[in-house]
Design an enzyme around this catalytic site. Structure first.
Site, PDB file in Angstrom:
ATOM      1  N   GLN A 118     -36.022   8.369  39.338  1.00  0.00           N
ATOM      2  CA  GLN A 118     -34.904   7.448  39.491  1.00  0.00           C
ATOM      3  C   GLN A 118     -33.603   8.100  39.010  1.00  0.00           C
ATOM      4  O   GLN A 118     -32.526   7.574  39.240  1.00  0.00           O
ATOM      5  CB  GLN A 118     -35.168   6.134  38.732  1.00  0.00           C
ATOM      6  CG  GLN A 118     -36.221   5.272  39.410  1.00  0.00           C
ATOM      7  CD  GLN A 118     -36.501   3.950  38.717  1.00  0.00           C
ATOM      8  OE1 GLN A 118     -37.656   3.639  38.465  1.00  0.00           O
ATOM      9  NE2 GLN A 118     -35.490   3.160  38.415  1.00  0.00           N
ATOM     10  N   ARG A 151     -37.363  -3.700  36.117  1.00  0.00           N
ATOM     11  CA  ARG A 151     -36.438  -4.481  36.907  1.00  0.00           C
ATOM     12  C   ARG A 151     -35.504  -5.289  36.020  1.00  0.00           C
ATOM     13  O   ARG A 151     -35.317  -6.493  36.176  1.00  0.00           O
ATOM     14  CB  ARG A 151     -37.180  -5.421  37.837  1.00  0.00           C
ATOM     15  CG  ARG A 151     -36.280  -5.812  38.986  1.00  0.00           C
ATOM     16  CD  ARG A 151     -37.029  -6.356  40.148  1.00  0.00           C
ATOM     17  NE  ARG A 151     -36.069  -6.570  41.220  1.00  0.00           N
ATOM     18  CZ  ARG A 151     -36.365  -6.512  42.502  1.00  0.00           C
ATOM     19  NH1 ARG A 151     -37.578  -6.248  42.884  1.00  0.00           N
ATOM     20  NH2 ARG A 151     -35.443  -6.725  43.400  1.00  0.00           N
ATOM     21  N   CYS A 152     -34.937  -4.609  35.044  1.00  0.00           N
ATOM     22  CA  CYS A 152     -33.925  -5.283  34.239  1.00  0.00           C
ATOM     23  C   CYS A 152     -33.091  -4.199  33.595  1.00  0.00           C
ATOM     24  O   CYS A 152     -33.372  -3.023  33.709  1.00  0.00           O
ATOM     25  CB  CYS A 152     -34.534  -6.168  33.173  1.00  0.00           C
ATOM     26  SG  CYS A 152     -35.010  -5.338  31.672  1.00  0.00           S
ATOM     27  N   GLU A 171     -31.583  -6.877  39.627  1.00  0.00           N
ATOM     28  CA  GLU A 171     -32.455  -7.246  38.525  1.00  0.00           C
ATOM     29  C   GLU A 171     -32.294  -8.676  38.066  1.00  0.00           C
ATOM     30  O   GLU A 171     -33.169  -9.227  37.406  1.00  0.00           O
ATOM     31  CB  GLU A 171     -32.232  -6.248  37.401  1.00  0.00           C
ATOM     32  CG  GLU A 171     -32.685  -4.874  37.903  1.00  0.00           C
ATOM     33  CD  GLU A 171     -32.141  -3.710  37.129  1.00  0.00           C
ATOM     34  OE1 GLU A 171     -31.172  -3.916  36.389  1.00  0.00           O
ATOM     35  OE2 GLU A 171     -32.680  -2.617  37.262  1.00  0.00           O
TER      36      GLU A 171
END
Ligand code: FES
Ligand code: FES
Lengths: 807, 163
Positions: A238, A385-386, A761
């Protein structure tokens, strides 16, 4: 109308497919035909395959390793152990959190599944066979999987490599299994307010250990070319540029000789931010063997060893006046970090942005403290996802609000409303040190409550409870509320860095002579559709149709340096860099246009896809004409070409927010649930592509459903992972997943060039409390205050049973 | 375990592969026939990323041995549509944003393709049941379901027009 009619302004604008258009994704033709190029699709001549021998124990000393039988198997090329990596100083590696982690077990293992030896063979089957043939003798040591027990005075020492009593990366360690205490806010003042408050609610809230579990696992292919000294590394990264820098620092290979490529990524959700032993071993193995080496995790490797998330035990105290005005918030977290502190947080924030835990509320004084603890579990602590522990913070405050509402005997929607930060308070300075950029919470909240007919739902719920008590139904109705505030877009370089690398991002644009363009960014898409949306930002900025703009990311040889994609930072940071680079292009184009039109620079203005002479719109030069001239015409005082690069260091984070309502039917006897309605209103500032935003919301909510209703990485007392396959680890199918209704308000960020805030997110951050609050709310009439997630059928049944509802 | 020759018809072409009997069909397709459309997400039959059609049935190719596929008729995502034109389902997924990272997509579309032969006119619930063996981590399924229903409608309309 004949063909010679010039297109109207609206037609020209529509042709750009710029900001606000639901442009179809350019990625999709490839993906739908099976022509994606993911890391496991990469094949290089002579490529070998690596696989790990992993520890079956949670905590053990390694007495001996015998690789003879494995090496004797035809097709096995090498078996690497810590002692082979040691001469290169690669048997340990630094973590993102300032700790270090074993690449291969160095004398002992600290969690089940830990990498012990790396087998390299001609193909995967041979490698797997050889793994079975490596004989490791272990001496079991006492295991600790409970962070509270890990801090007991006589708890076993996990990290024998750390000097007793020495400070860690984040200050003093008060126990051999303690990592740090990180504090924010005014503790004394907070305690004083709470101790003398009219109403106080207190609760321990656990956010269980979970895992991002993207459909594609992690993997890498390393190829060391000994002839020209270049290392090429493909992988599920990522943050490819950060990987290059880290790889260079670790291996001593100069950074210009390393090329890192993130091909298509099959979902990341935080899992692919970290650097894992498999990547390091594939590099070393390629250097040792002189051949490319591929390492691909299987699903068990993935769930058991890389990148867990959460595992926060949050003790909260919140105080209010009798009529519900919140006066203070106190939070203490015991954070289980596993065997190595490998949290993927900006380096100065060992608990991420947990101090956003005052949420959407105007709380005058607050304190939070986070104790990081070592246990015999896998390392990780990623932002699933945050944005860096924001999910934990949002869950914490949204649960505390519900508990306080019970204490006050007040409606939870009303309690929120009277405590929201008001529109005119922005930019708002929170008690824990943040500056919220913009928001209009009351408007969003009212819109949401009206959309679901909140008053009607409460009436229905009350009637249901009465019917239940009369024995007419066995189903209860839960109304789950959540108003969350996210903090994304890390971040200002002055306080956000990863291992010293400032968290800016970048974009480089080249306009071709015929008026199409290529833009390269420092980020990397994992399904967010960057190739589509970044072109839209640019189309609006520079007046070239999005369809004529190629977006490239993920190859460090060509893309400008950037910190990557996670924490919803692509739009806030790289999106801003894109807009800023576009504006540089436009500034130069303006000079060229003025020259071509023979007027002063100030006498032309930008109009959709061209520069026009002010007051004489029939005199214009299109961007395509300007691009051509920039290369082919000598313009005094202006360099040829039309290119720009921008490195964007955001002045602040962005603060997306949202109002969610979940309506859930719960069967008291079976513990099953059905989501009858889910309404999600998101405010992510300026909306770049509504279709993509909606897709992100659906996906994030489904991950929230998974976490709230069934997902857990569970360990037994011996340190065995109980949920290491998709049989035990819950991922919802289309059948369990409800239908979602999405909605929005639009409060642009005042400091972002296009006002966008990021959205990927938010639905996970806001979704988890909404689902969980629905479960709690269904049982509120029977006195339930707190029950920990995941709310699977058994646990919901247990709630009902404990409340005596089965009697 | 010695290698053997297995013969299968893949996307209409007869292929012969040398493989050990224990080798998995997904491995044969991806590594030996270079069909990298079907993906691996779990290797335990849970995720459906590896879905292909075998003898007119959807199968998870991660749990089919090469030996079992001997003589079989196999269709993968590469067998739907062609370079010049997307299959109706592929087009529908694009149109309705039925994919994000794309990793589940080949399996999902291959499954949907079979589903629409089994049930050309499914309801939303039937679509959801019909793809329950295929996990997607990105989309939340809503747009996948929408894509499949749209493709079904389009295929049916084309059929009617032809009649
Ligand atoms: S890889 Fe075959 S079902 Fe998951
Ligand atoms: S689109 Fe990513 S798993 Fe389905």
């Amino acid at each position: 109308m004949n063909d010679l009619t010039p297109p109207t302004r609206e037609e020209r604008s529509a042709k750009l497919k710029g900001l606000g258009t639901s442009r179809k994704r350019v990625e999709d033709a490839r993906f739908t035909q099976g022509k994606g190029n993911y890391v496991d699709d990469i094949k290089l001549p002579g490529m070998l395959h690596g696989d790990f021998v992993r520890s079956p124990y949670g905590h053990a000393r390694i007495k001996s390793v015998n690789i003879d039988a494995a090496m004797a198997l035809p097709g096995v090329i090498a078996v690497l152990q810590a002692k082979d990596l040691e001469p290169l100083s690669l048997h340990w590696m630094p973590t993102l959190a300032g700790d270090k982690q074993m690449v291969l077990a160095d004398g002992k293992v600290l969690f089940q599944g830990q990498e012990v030896a790396f087998v390299v063979a001609e193909d995967r089957y041979i490698a797997a066979d050889a793994v079975e043939l490596v004989e490791v003798e272990y001496e079991e040591l006492p295991v600790v999987v409970d962070p509270f027990k890990a801090l007991a005075p006589d708890a076993p020492v996990l990290r024998e490599d750390l000097e007793a009593g020495a400070d860690g990366a984040h200050g003093p360690r008060r126990h051999h299994n303690h990592i740090f205490l990180w504090e924010e806010g005014d503790k004394a003042a907070t305690e004083q307010v709470i101790d003398s408050a009219e109403v106080v609610a207190e609760e321990m809230i656990c956010y269980q250990r979970v895992h991002p579990c993207p459909l594609e696992t992690c993997g890498s292919v390393a190829s060391m070319d000994k002839v020209n000294g270049k290392l090429t590394l493909y992988g599920t990264f990522q943050a490819p540029h950060v990987v290059r820098t880290v790889a260079s620092l670790l291996s001593g290979i100069e950074e210009h000789n390393i090329r890192v490529v993130s091909p298509d990524i099959g979902g990341g959700f935080g899992n692919k931010v970290g650097v894992y032993p498999g990547y390091v071993c594939s590099i070393v193995a390629s250097i040792v063997t002189g051949r490319p080496v591929k390492f691909i995790e299987d699903r068990m490797d993935n769930l058991m060893t890389t990148a867990f998330a959460r595992d926060y035990w949050m003790k909260g105290r919140i105080s209010a006046t009798k009529d519900g005005k919140i006066t203070a918030l106190h939070a203490h977290v015991t954070a289980d970090h596993g065997a190595f502190d490998a949290c993927a947080d900006p380096t100065k924030f060992p608990a991420g942005f947990f101090h956003i835990c005052t949420g959407s509320y105007d709380i005058p004084v607050a304190y939070c403290g986070v104790d990081g603890v070592y246990t015999n579990k896998a390392p990780g602590g990623v932002a699933y996802r945050c944005s860096f522990r924001v999910t934990e913070a949002a869950y914490f405050i949204e649960r505390m609000i519900e508990v306080l509402a019970m204490e006050l005997n007040m409606d939870a929607a009303e309690l929120r409303r009277i405590n929201f930060i008001k529109k005119d308070q922005f930019p708002y300075h929170s008690a824990l040190g943040w500056e919220y950029d913009s928001g209009d919470y009351h408007t969003a909240w009212d819109k949401a409550l009206e959309a679901v007919d909140y008053a009607g739902l409460r009436k229905e719920q009350a009637a249901r409870v009465e019917a239940f008590k009369r024995g007419e139904t066995r189903k209860l109705l839960g109304i789950g509320l959540c108003h969350f505030t996210e903090i994304v877009g890390a971040g200002p370089v002055k306080n956000c860095d990863i291992l010293g690398m400032g968290m800016f991002d970048s974009c480089e644009i080249r306009i071709h002579p015929t008026g199409s363009a290529i833009a390269r960014l420092g980020t990397i898409s994992q399904g967010q559709g960057h190739a589509t949306t970044f072109a839209q930002i640019l189309a609006t900025e520079i007046g070239i149709p999005a369809d004529s703009i190629t977006i490239e990311e993920g190859d460090t040889d060509t893309a400008p340096y950037g910190l990557g994609t996670y924490g919803s930072r692509s739009t806030p940071v790289a999106g801003a860099a894109t807009a800023m680079a576009g504006r540089k292009i436009r500034a130069k184009a303006q000079m060229i246009a003025a020259y071509l039109l023979e007027v002063h620079d100030d006498d032309v203005e930008f109009d959709v896809d061209r520069f026009v002479v002010k007051g004489a719109p029939e005199r214009f030069k299109t961007m395509a004409e300007i691009a051509y001239a920039s290369y082919n015409q000598a313009i005094p005082g202006v360099e040829p070409g039309l290119e720009a690069v921008s490195y964007y260091d955001p002045p602040n984070m962005t603060y997306p927010f949202g109002a969610y309502v979940c309506v859930m039917e719960i069967d008291v006897d079976t513990g099953t649930h059905e989501v009858r309605q889910f309404y999600a209103l998101d405010d992510c500032g300026t909306r770049i592509n509504p279709m993509v935003i909606e897709g992100q919301v659906h996906g994030g909510l489904t991950e929230a459903l998974a976490i709230a209703m069934g997902q857990e990485i569970a360990y037994d007392e011996m340190g065995n992972v109980k949920t290491g396959t998709l049989m035990d680890f819950f991922l919802p199918t289309a059948v369990e997943t409800p239908h979602y209704t999405t909605d929005f308000t639009e409060t642009p960020s005042p400091h972002h060039p296009i006002g966008a805030k990021g959205v990927g997110e938010s639905p996970n951050v806001g979704g988890v409390p909404a689902f969980s609050n629905a479960v709690h709310d269904a049982f509120r009439a029977f006195g339930l205050r707190q029950s920990n997630m995941p709310h699977d059928h058994w646990r919901i049944w247990k709630i009902a049973n404990d409340l005596g509802l089965h009697d | 375990m010695g290698k053997q020759i297995y013969k299968m018809t893949v996307n209409g072409q007869v292929k012969e592969v040398m493989a050990e009997p224990r080798e998995l069909l997904i491995y044969v397709l991806r590594e030996k026939l270079d069909l990298t459309g079907p993906h691996v997400g779990c290797e335990t039959s849970h995720c459906g990323a590896c879905t292909v059609e075998m003898n007119g049935m959807s199968v998870k190719s991660c749990t089919v041995f090469a030996a079992q596929a001997d003589g079989a008729e196999i269709t993968t995502i590469e067998g739907l549509g062609d370079p010049d034109g997307l299959h109706v389902l592929q087009e529908a997924f694009k149109e309705h944003h039925g994919l994000q990272c794309g990793y589940c997509t080949p399996g999902m579309i291959t499954r949907a393709h079979r589903l629409l032969q089994e049930n050309p006119n499914p309801t939303e619930v039937e679509v959801r049941m019909g793809i329950a063996g295929n996990l997607c981590r990105c989309t939340g399924y809503q747009n996948i379901v929408k894509s499949i229903l749209a493709a079904a409608a389009q295929i049916n309309a084309a059929k009617e027009a032809a009649e």
